[in-house]
Design a protein around this motif. Structure first.
Motif, short mmCIF file in Angstrom:
data_model
loop_
_atom_site.label_atom_id
_atom_site.label_comp_id
_atom_site.label_asym_id
_atom_site.label_seq_id
_atom_site.Cartn_x
_atom_site.Cartn_y
_atom_site.Cartn_z
N HIS A 45 0.87 -1.18 0.00
CA HIS A 45 0.00 0.00 0.00
C HIS A 45 0.91 1.23 0.00
CE1 HIS A 45 -3.49 2.36 2.14
NE2 HIS A 45 -3.04 2.97 1.05
N LEU A 46 0.95 1.94 -1.10
CA LEU A 46 1.80 3.12 -1.23
C LEU A 46 1.02 4.37 -0.84
CD1 LEU A 46 3.49 2.38 -4.69
CD2 LEU A 46 4.58 2.24 -2.44
N ILE A 47 1.64 5.20 -0.01
CA ILE A 47 1.05 6.49 0.36
C ILE A 47 2.06 7.57 -0.01
CG2 ILE A 47 0.09 7.92 2.20
CD1 ILE A 47 -0.44 5.33 3.76
N GLY A 68 -1.06 -3.06 -4.17
CA GLY A 68 -2.48 -3.30 -4.06
C GLY A 68 -3.32 -2.04 -3.94
N GLN A 69 -2.72 -0.94 -3.48
CA GLN A 69 -3.46 0.31 -3.27
C GLN A 69 -2.48 1.47 -3.26
OE1 GLN A 69 -6.80 1.09 -2.91
NE2 GLN A 69 -6.17 3.23 -2.78
N ILE A 70 -2.91 2.60 -3.80
CA ILE A 70 -2.12 3.83 -3.78
C ILE A 70 -3.01 4.95 -3.27
CG2 ILE A 70 -0.71 5.45 -5.09
CD1 ILE A 70 -0.44 3.27 -7.26
N ASP A 71 -2.52 5.70 -2.28
CA ASP A 71 -3.18 6.92 -1.82
C ASP A 71 -2.25 8.09 -2.06
OD1 ASP A 71 -5.89 6.58 -0.20
OD2 ASP A 71 -4.67 4.80 0.20
N LEU A 72 -2.73 9.08 -2.78
CA LEU A 72 -1.93 10.26 -3.09
C LEU A 72 -2.58 11.47 -2.44
CD1 LEU A 72 -1.27 9.66 -6.91
CD2 LEU A 72 0.15 8.95 -4.96
N VAL A 184 -6.13 3.88 -7.28
CA VAL A 184 -5.58 5.11 -6.70
C VAL A 184 -6.71 5.94 -6.10
CG1 VAL A 184 -4.31 7.24 -7.16
CG2 VAL A 184 -3.73 5.16 -8.43
N ARG A 185 -6.50 6.38 -4.85
CA ARG A 185 -7.38 7.37 -4.25
C ARG A 185 -6.61 8.68 -4.13
NH1 ARG A 185 -9.52 4.19 1.06
NH2 ARG A 185 -7.25 4.05 1.29
N LEU A 186 -7.27 9.76 -4.50
CA LEU A 186 -6.67 11.10 -4.44
C LEU A 186 -7.33 11.90 -3.32
CD1 LEU A 186 -6.79 11.75 -8.28
CD2 LEU A 186 -4.70 11.38 -6.98
N TRP A 187 -6.49 12.60 -2.58
CA TRP A 187 -6.95 13.46 -1.49
C TRP A 187 -6.33 14.83 -1.69
CZ3 TRP A 187 -9.74 10.61 2.34
CH2 TRP A 187 -9.60 9.21 2.25
N HIS A 188 -7.14 15.87 -1.68
CA HIS A 188 -6.59 17.19 -1.99
C HIS A 188 -7.40 18.28 -1.30
CE1 HIS A 188 -3.38 18.32 -4.89
NE2 HIS A 188 -3.83 19.54 -4.64
N ASN A 209 -6.97 3.96 -13.11
CA ASN A 209 -7.80 3.28 -12.12
C ASN A 209 -7.96 4.13 -10.86
OD1 ASN A 209 -9.29 1.34 -10.80
ND2 ASN A 209 -7.58 -0.06 -10.45
N VAL A 210 -8.51 5.34 -11.03
CA VAL A 210 -8.76 6.21 -9.89
C VAL A 210 -10.12 5.85 -9.30
CG1 VAL A 210 -9.18 8.59 -9.14
CG2 VAL A 210 -7.33 8.10 -10.75
N THR A 211 -10.12 5.50 -8.03
CA THR A 211 -11.36 5.07 -7.37
C THR A 211 -12.08 6.21 -6.68
OG1 THR A 211 -10.14 4.45 -5.37
CG2 THR A 211 -10.47 2.74 -7.03
N GLY A 212 -11.43 7.36 -6.59
CA GLY A 212 -12.10 8.51 -5.99
C GLY A 212 -11.17 9.68 -5.79
N LEU A 213 -11.74 10.87 -5.83
CA LEU A 213 -11.03 12.11 -5.50
C LEU A 213 -11.78 12.76 -4.36
CD1 LEU A 213 -9.17 14.56 -5.72
CD2 LEU A 213 -10.52 15.33 -7.70
N GLU A 214 -11.11 12.82 -3.20
CA GLU A 214 -11.70 13.43 -2.01
C GLU A 214 -11.15 14.85 -1.88
OE1 GLU A 214 -13.97 13.38 1.64
OE2 GLU A 214 -13.79 11.81 0.13
N VAL A 215 -12.01 15.84 -2.12
CA VAL A 215 -11.61 17.23 -1.97
C VAL A 215 -11.96 17.68 -0.55
CG1 VAL A 215 -11.89 19.59 -2.81
CG2 VAL A 215 -11.95 17.68 -4.43
#
Length: 238
Positions: A45-47, A68-72, A184-188, A209-215
């Motif tokens: 799981h990469l962060i 298996g998972q990436i959070d950026l 990939v989940r994006l947080w910004h 494969n972006v599963t969501g962008l959380e603003v």
């Protein structure tokens, strides 16, 4: 602390000290080997945070199906993805790295000296344009201490690793994005002026494969990190 959450089993490698004297590609190869050894066959799981998102994506490109998972979080996207530099608090630094190598090297040397001998002054310079949730953070003594410690650590082994990574970042690297298959989940933060929100939107469109962008409303760079890490680590944040 910077994260604002307790994340068990979090491995934070010192990527700036790996493969001394080698180019950025060799440095990322060495980092991938280190992470693979640490994972011992488990799904990775990469962060990534800020510029660390560049490193996380370079790792994902090398480690392929082991990830298996990436959070950026507050991600710095490839500069060729848009007209981002005018909206970045550190845009002048990246422009120097891209267009004026000698001046950039001189500036890094100055940063290294300040990190060692005047960390409070360097902190004030870096956060002079703080906005959104970061304004409250810079009044937090623990946050200030954590950032100053991070700056000292960044330059503890010299500036070569830091310099080579920034020089690699400002060169075109967007083509690897289409080859990263892990989710990939994006947080910004909505008020991020270090990595503008447009960078997250670009990554959302460029990664397969972006599963969501959380603003995160009202958050800027580090304040988004605090809230995102609470969610990523499963810790409720107030």
């Amino acid at each position: 602390m910077l994260f604002g959450a307790d994340c068990p089993n979090l491995f934070v490698p010192d990527r700036f000290t790996l493969a001394p004297g080698c180019d950025a590609a060799a440095g990322f190869d060495a980092l991938a080997d280190q992470v693979a050894d640490w994972s011992a066959g488990r799904a990775i799981h990469l962060i990534g945070f800020s510029m660390g998102c560049f490193a996380a994506l370079q790792l994902a490109h090398r480690l392929t199906d082991r990830v298996g998972q990436i959070d950026l979080v507050s991600a710095a996207a490839p500069l060729e993805g848009g007209d981002f530099l005018p909206e970045m608090a550190g845009g002048s630094l990246f422009k120097l790295a891209r267009d004026h190598h000698r001046l950039f090297g001189w500036l890094v040397g100055v940063q290294r000296l300040m990190a060692r001998f005047a960390p409070r002054f360097l902190f004030a310079l870096l956060f002079g344009r703080a906005q959104g949730g970061d304004r409250a953070l810079i009044e937090d003594q623990h946050f200030r201490q954590a950032v100053r410690a991070m700056l000292r650590t960044c330059f503890a082994g010299g500036s070569a690793g830091y310099t080579r990574e920034i020089r690699a970042y400002v060169r075109p690297w967007a083509p690897i994005l289409g080859e990263i298959s892990a989710p990939v989940r994006l947080w910004h933060g909505s008020a991020d002026n270090w990595a503008p929100l447009a960078m997250a939107h670009y990554l959302e469109s460029a990664l397969p494969n972006v599963t969501g962008l959380e603003v995160v409303a009202g958050a800027s760079h580090y304040s988004a990190l605090r809230q995102a890490m609470g969610r990523i680590c499963g810790v409720a944040q107030g």
